[in-house]
Scaffold this active site. Structure first.
Site, mmCIF file in Angstrom:
data_model
loop_
_atom_site.group_PDB
_atom_site.id
_atom_site.type_symbol
_atom_site.label_atom_id
_atom_site.label_comp_id
_atom_site.label_asym_id
_atom_site.label_seq_id
_atom_site.Cartn_x
_atom_site.Cartn_y
_atom_site.Cartn_z
ATOM 1 N N HIS A 100 -6.063 0.521 -1.720
ATOM 2 C CA HIS A 100 -5.810 0.118 -0.333
ATOM 3 C C HIS A 100 -6.706 -1.098 -0.086
ATOM 4 O O HIS A 100 -7.803 -1.185 -0.641
ATOM 5 C CB HIS A 100 -6.251 1.183 0.666
ATOM 6 C CG HIS A 100 -5.614 2.523 0.544
ATOM 7 N ND1 HIS A 100 -6.027 3.461 -0.366
ATOM 8 C CD2 HIS A 100 -4.620 3.109 1.264
ATOM 9 C CE1 HIS A 100 -5.299 4.563 -0.214
ATOM 10 N NE2 HIS A 100 -4.437 4.377 0.757
ATOM 11 N N ASP A 103 -10.244 -0.153 0.594
ATOM 12 C CA ASP A 103 -11.046 0.460 -0.487
ATOM 13 C C ASP A 103 -11.840 -0.612 -1.204
ATOM 14 O O ASP A 103 -12.984 -0.405 -1.587
ATOM 15 C CB ASP A 103 -10.193 1.097 -1.600
ATOM 16 C CG ASP A 103 -9.146 2.043 -1.096
ATOM 17 O OD1 ASP A 103 -9.379 2.661 -0.060
ATOM 18 O OD2 ASP A 103 -8.106 2.158 -1.772
HETATM 19 C C1 XLS Z 1 -2.596 10.472 1.070
HETATM 20 C C2 XLS Z 1 -1.820 9.607 0.196
HETATM 21 C C3 XLS Z 1 -2.448 8.247 -0.039
HETATM 22 C C4 XLS Z 1 -1.441 7.298 -0.602
HETATM 23 C C5 XLS Z 1 -1.829 5.872 -0.483
HETATM 24 O O1 XLS Z 1 -2.408 11.676 1.126
HETATM 25 O O2 XLS Z 1 -1.574 10.258 -0.999
HETATM 26 O O3 XLS Z 1 -3.567 8.361 -0.849
HETATM 27 O O4 XLS Z 1 -1.180 7.580 -1.941
HETATM 28 O O5 XLS Z 1 -1.997 5.464 0.831
#
Ligand code: XLS
Ligand code: NI
Ligand code: NI
Length: 437
Positions: A100, A103
């Site tokens: 993201h 991140d």
């Molecule tokens: C959350 C999601 C997230 C997505 C990416 O539960 O799995 O991590 O994979 O935004």
């Protein structure tokens, strides 16, 4: 400088190895069904869990030991973390990672500042990708952590928040394109509702669709060629997420004319939260040509939330790989470990144990699935089970040649349907077990 001095390159040592820091099944260059394991599995590391997760839970802060962290969310720390990430991924031998925007780079006081931070980190990520050959499986935008997204992002009741989210996704797409990302993911974040008394559901769905149409338009404008993916999840953080499962996502995409521009990124723990098996979600998505990528993890049978544990069930990985092999691979997609080590596994080396186990579970699952396919036993059974549709009245129905009148005449003449045969579920389950070794 090394951040994981106690670990050297993880190698394949074969099924009999007892070395916990070696692969027993993942042998990247081993060919299965004409393709290397590396190309079948396309493993990715999730930046958010592996490099940002500190093990916090609702009852206490994180207690992970990460000697390289200085306790800040500064740009300097973000840049240093890139070195940590690439050393980890290189030693593990994964070809991809996912992130993201927030991140990899800290959010600034303004959008402009956040964008500047992201630019600086993207530059370094690009350099590291070049040095190591590790690529970006997908990028995405975090549209859920900042308090501005309290009512959602594109489905917020506040139009300014929609605009902010659009600006953020625009930038995240640009970053993904710059880094040669082969997909871009939309996970709903807080796109859903907590209570229908205060919610205009139809308006929120319309806005979600509008947002995705704008993203498609922008994608074309900048010439980004990666695959767009929607990631279904039924609940958490909201009580009802709009992208609740594969079927709901496919229906939503079709209602709003988006089905050609998106595929699905199916996550194991989200499937089970939706009351489905991963096998079901994958089969549904794949059946309609919509399976694009996989977030590999697992839930806990006794816990009802998104625990995001590393995958370890051979039943499950074999089922996943059966669907993947049956559809001829994941294309630009891959297996992203959207998984985190348990709070109690707080040492850096646990990150290696976790990923090695996940990769081995999938490599093993791949071999099992290939063996099942080679013998054709499931395929043959299914073919035989539906044989009545291959000729006679079945073929006429499928071809649209038999209407209710003809079907009535046919049955009146025949008097009774042919006898059914057994589904043989237990026998087939035993057959599958034969391959689990
Ligand atoms: C959350 C999601 C997230 C997505 C990416 O539960 O799995 O991590 O994979 O935004
Ligand atoms: Ni996910
Ligand atoms: Ni998840």
């Amino acid at each position: 400088m090394s951040f994981f001095p106690e670990v050297s390159q993880i190698k394949y040592e074969g099924p009999d190895s007892t070395n916990p820091l070696a692969f027993r099944h993942y042998n990247p260059s081993e060919v299965v069904e004409g393709k290397t394991m590396k190309d079948h599995l396309r493993f990715g590391v999730a930046y958010w869990h592996t490099f940002r997760g500190m093990g916090g839970d609702p009852f206490g802060p994180g207690c992970a030991v990460r000697p390289w962290e200085d306790g800040t969310d500064s740009l300097d720390m973000a840049l240093k973390r890139v070195d940590v990430a690439f050393e980890f991924m290189q030693k593990l031998g994964v070809p991809f990672y996912c992130f993201h925007d927030r991140d990899v780079a800290p959010e600034g006081d303004t959008l402009a500042e956040s964008n500047k931070n992201l630019d600086a980190v993207v530059k370094k990520l690009g350099q590291k990708q070049k040095d190591t050959g590790i690529n970006l499986l997908w990028g995405t935008a975090n549209l859920f952590s900042n308090p501005r997204f309290v009512h959602g992002a594109s489905t917020s009741c506040n139009a300014d928040v929609f605009a902010y989210a659009a600006a953020q996704v625009k930038k995240a797409m640009e970053a993904t394109k710059e880094l040669g990302g082969v997909n871009y993911v939309f996970w709903g974040g807080r796109e859903g509702y907590m209570n229908l008394y205060n919610t205009d559901l139809r308006r929120e769905f319309d806005h979600l669709a509008k947002f995705l149409h704008l993203a498609v338009e922008y994608k074309k404008k900048i010439g980004f060629t990666g695959q767009f993916l929607i990631e279904p999840k039924p609940k958490e953080p909201t009580k009802h997420q709009y992208d609740s499962d594969a079927a709901a996502c496919v229906a939503f995409l079709r209602i709003y004319g988006l089905e050609k521009d998106f595929k699905l990124n199916i996550e194991t723990n989200h499937a089970t939260l939706a009351g489905h098996s991963m096998h079901h979600e994958l089969t549904y998505a794949s059946s309609y040509g919509m399976l694009g990528s996989i977030d590999a993890n697992r839930g806990d049978e006794l816990l009802g939330w998104d625990t995001d544990q590393f995958p370890n069930s051979l039943y499950e990985t074999a089922q996943v790989m059966l669907v993947v092999l049956n559809q001829g691979g994941l294309g630009s997609g891959g297996l992203n470990f959207d998984a985190k080590v348990r709070r109690e596994s707080f040492e850096p080396i646990d990150l290696f144990h976790a990923h090695i186990g996940g990769m081995d579970a999938f490599a093993h699952g791949l071999k099992i699935a290939a063996a099942i396919r080679k013998d054709g036993v499931l395929k043959d059974f299914v073919k035989q089970r539906y044989a009545s549709w291959d000729s006679g009245i079945g073929a006429d129905i499928e071809a649209g040649k038999a209407k209710f009148d003809e079907l009535e005449a046919y049955m009146l003449k025949k008097g009774e349907a042919e006898k059914n045969s057994s589904g043989r579920q237990e026998m087939l389950e035993n057959v599958v077990n034969r391959y689990l070794r």
